[in-house]
Each structure stands twice: as C-alpha cells, then as structure tokens.
Design an enzyme around this catalytic site. Structure first.
Site, PDB file in Angstrom:
ATOM      1  N   GLU A  80     -11.578   0.151  -3.515  1.00  9.97           N
ATOM      2  CA  GLU A  80     -10.747   0.700  -2.446  1.00  9.97           C
ATOM      3  C   GLU A  80      -9.571   1.452  -3.068  1.00  9.97           C
ATOM      4  O   GLU A  80      -9.434   1.545  -4.287  1.00  9.97           O
ATOM      5  CB  GLU A  80     -10.219  -0.413  -1.536  1.00  9.97           C
ATOM      6  CG  GLU A  80      -9.302  -1.395  -2.239  1.00  9.97           C
ATOM      7  CD  GLU A  80      -8.862  -2.547  -1.353  1.00  9.97           C
ATOM      8  OE1 GLU A  80      -9.337  -2.625  -0.201  1.00  9.97           O
ATOM      9  OE2 GLU A  80      -8.035  -3.360  -1.818  1.00  9.97           O
ATOM     10  N   ASP A  93       0.820  -1.222   0.000  1.00  5.40           N
ATOM     11  CA  ASP A  93       0.000   0.000   0.000  1.00  5.40           C
ATOM     12  C   ASP A  93       0.855   1.273   0.000  1.00  5.40           C
ATOM     13  O   ASP A  93       0.667   2.160   0.848  1.00  5.40           O
ATOM     14  CB  ASP A  93      -0.913   0.028   1.224  1.00  5.40           C
ATOM     15  CG  ASP A  93      -1.671  -1.266   1.440  1.00  5.40           C
ATOM     16  OD1 ASP A  93      -2.159  -1.828   0.447  1.00  5.40           O
ATOM     17  OD2 ASP A  93      -1.768  -1.715   2.588  1.00  5.40           O
TER      18      ASP A  93
END
Length: 367
Positions: free
Chosen positions: A267, A56
């Site tokens: 997301e 991420d």
C-alpha cells in the site's frame, strides 16, 4: 532482521483476524481525549502535533513556499480491530502547515467531513492533494454506501479548505491510497491501491469480488498484486484513461512475487522525481518497511532499489517525500503518542541520497 519481522507480522496478523465487529456510520462519533504527552525514547523524530492523532501524511510545497500536510485524522471509535481495518473509522480531514521543518506547525480547521460527501458511507482513509490553475484538489478513499472503497475528489480555492466534494466518486476508481504526481510537462498522474483492507485483491478479475482473498490471492509464487496508475483528465476530476498496472521488478528484470514480503507492494504509493529519475516508493505492509524502486517513466516499469525506513513502532507506516529549501524530507507516522496501531502521529525527518541517487536508509528508533 527479516526472520524477526516475519514472526512479528504473523503475530499482528493473528491479532487482527481474531475479532470482528459490525460498524455503522451513525454511531461512529465517539468523543476522544487529547493525545497524551509523547513517550520517552530514542526516536528519530518527534510528533509534529499532539492536539489530535494524525497519520498517512501527504506533504506538498505549493506556490507560497509553505509546507502543507494532508493527513488522516485518527479517532477512537470503539470498533474492534479486524483484518479489514474497520477500526480505522476516520470521519474528517485536518490540514497541517508550517513555514519550515522544525518551525511552528499550524493545525487548521476541518477541511472535509464525511457528512459533506454525498456518496460516502464510512471510513475516510489516507488522502492526497494537488494544485492546478488556482484550485486545490483533495483526493480521498472512502467506502461508499455498499462498503466498497472508491476515490473521491473535493475542490477548494484554499490549500487548507474547506473543500467541496464532487457528488459522485471518480468513475472507474477503487481501492485506497491515492497519490498524485505532477510531471515536468504539467501532466498529472494518480497512483493508488492497497491490499487486505484496501480491497485491491478483490479487483483481480476487473470487477469487485466480495469473496476475494485477503492476501495475494494465495499465490506467493506468482507476480505480486500490482499498484495502479492513471493519467488525470485536464480538469483533475476524473481519470483520462483506464488504470494500468505498475510493474515492479528485481534488478534482473523479473517481477517481484507475492511471497516476497520484504519487497513487494502492499500500500501507500508515493512518486517523486529527482535528477530525471522517477522514484516509486511504497510500504511492504506486514514486514513494515518503506521501500523504493526507480524508473524512467511515470508508468514504470520500476526496479527495486532498497529500503527507505526500517519498521516503526506500530503496525506499519505511510509516507510522503518532498523537497523544501533544497533539502529532501520523509514524512511518516508511528504510534509514539498512543502505543495503539489505530491512533498514530505524524513525523518528519531529513532524507539523504548518495552520489548514485540511492536513498540512505533511516532507522525510526523508539523500539
């Protein structure tokens, strides 16, 4: 391609939903060995570091010209995989930095640990960072002590920390994947949201519903669940307005539907601006694409434009896009080092645009 991916997504979903295990923060510190050497394969890029597992990546270039990357720190916890993502039980953040892409990458000391966040319960997921007036701000989604994801802020005078957490989460915050964008006029906006384990679908009524659907509320023919945006207050610590929905449409101006798995938001929002145009980029989740839409306002609406990155090795990916020395770069992750969806590694690759501002699709390789 889409048919193959849909079958793959279904298989993964079945695996994730097959088991469930309770979790407590007290027993989550399980020692992990260093990642193994990178596997052979025709990958677009190689892991930036191999000392720890990272995922991420939120990449920024601050005033000193160095690239700073704020990733998740994946660890082995012994928690069984489930649909809520409880096996992603990360507990701290470590910042990466480098003077140039391809140069030496520095792994800095712990920037923030969950034990130093007063309101936190468990699971420190994908963070982002911002800079204003000599201070750095680290935004992170963490489940509170009742198991609800909230967004927290921590501050530091150094881009690598240590960061000091605010005593409470941001008022009115929920879900995951905060991404902060600074516009040309100096205003800062925070984008957030993620469905399934990210709990965004549980806020469909405006308040948290623990029994909310794990998908797009079982309505694939209805407009897809919307990511959120809010302008940040001047001190960067709270929302300056109530969060708003972000509308993503097709080229005809119609909202993307929940059943449009190749294009709808799942997301990992990230926003950047190029030649006066706002690019809203995100992950489609179960079909594993990174895609983008464009608009003329940070609030949208945004029109879907295409794919940034084909599916990576692993469950899905989460990314950021930034410019350094005149070149745009895509930061993302896959599972080259471990082969396990919860133990990931950060990568970077050049990103190219055509004469119309369209992003050229990348193939991550390795599959």
């Amino acid at each position: 391609m889409s048919g193959r991916l849909s079958k793959f997504g279904s298989a993964i979903i079945g695996l994730l939903l097959a088991s469930c295990q309770s979790y407590s923060a007290e027993n989550s510190q399980i020692a992990q060995a260093a990642p193994p050497p990178a596997a052979e394969g025709n990958y677009l890029a190689q892991p930036l570091i191999s000392e720890i597992y990272t995922a991420d990546p939120s990449a920024h270039v601050w005033n000193d010209g160095r690239i700073y990357i704020y990733p998740s720190h994946d660890i082995e916890t012994g928690v069984a995989e489930d649909g809520a993502g409880n096996h992603f039980a990360m507990r701290d953040y470590r910042v990466l930095s480098m003077y140039k892409v391809g140069g030496k990458v520095t792994l800095h000391d712990v920037a923030l640990d969950i034990k130093d966040v007063p309101w936190a319960g468990r699971q420190m997921w994908a963070p982002d960072a911002a800079y204003k007036d000599g201070s750095y701000y680290l935004y992170s989604p963490v489940k509170d002590k009742s198991g609800i994801f909230r967004l927290g802020v921590a501050t530091s005078k150094s881009p690598t920390g240590p960061f000091k957490a605010q005593p409470q989460p941001m008022k009115g915050s929920y879900s995951i994947d905060p991404a902060v964008f600074r516009d040309d006029d100096g205003a800062h906006y925070i984008y957030f949201g993620g469905i399934w384990g990210g709990q965004l679908q549980k806020w469909a009524t405006g308040s948290y519903d623990p029994n909310g659907s794990e998908s797009d509320l079982g309505q694939p023919g209805a407009p897809a669940i919307a990511p959120k945006i809010a302008r940040l207050r001047g001190d960067m610590l709270e929302f300056d307005e109530a969060p708003r929905d972000i509308l993503i449409t097709d080229e005809a101006g119609k909202p993307l539907l929940g059943g449009d798995l190749d294009r709808r938001f799942f997301e990992g929002a990230w926003v950047f601006k190029r030649d006066g145009l706002y690019y809203f980029t995100y992950s489609t989740g179960e079909t594993h694409y990174l895609v983008y839409a464009t608009g003329t306002s940070p609030y949208g609406p945004f029109t879907y434009r295409g794919t940034i990155l084909e599916p990576v090795e692993g469950w899905t990916t989460h990314h950021s896009i930034t410019q350094h020395d005149g070149q745009w770069y895509l930061f993302y992750h896959d599972t080259q080092l471990s082969g396990k969806t919860h133990l990931r590694n950060v990568k970077v690759a050049p990103l190219e645009f055509d004469e119309n501002g369209q992003i050229r699709t990348l193939d991550p390789g390795g599959k």
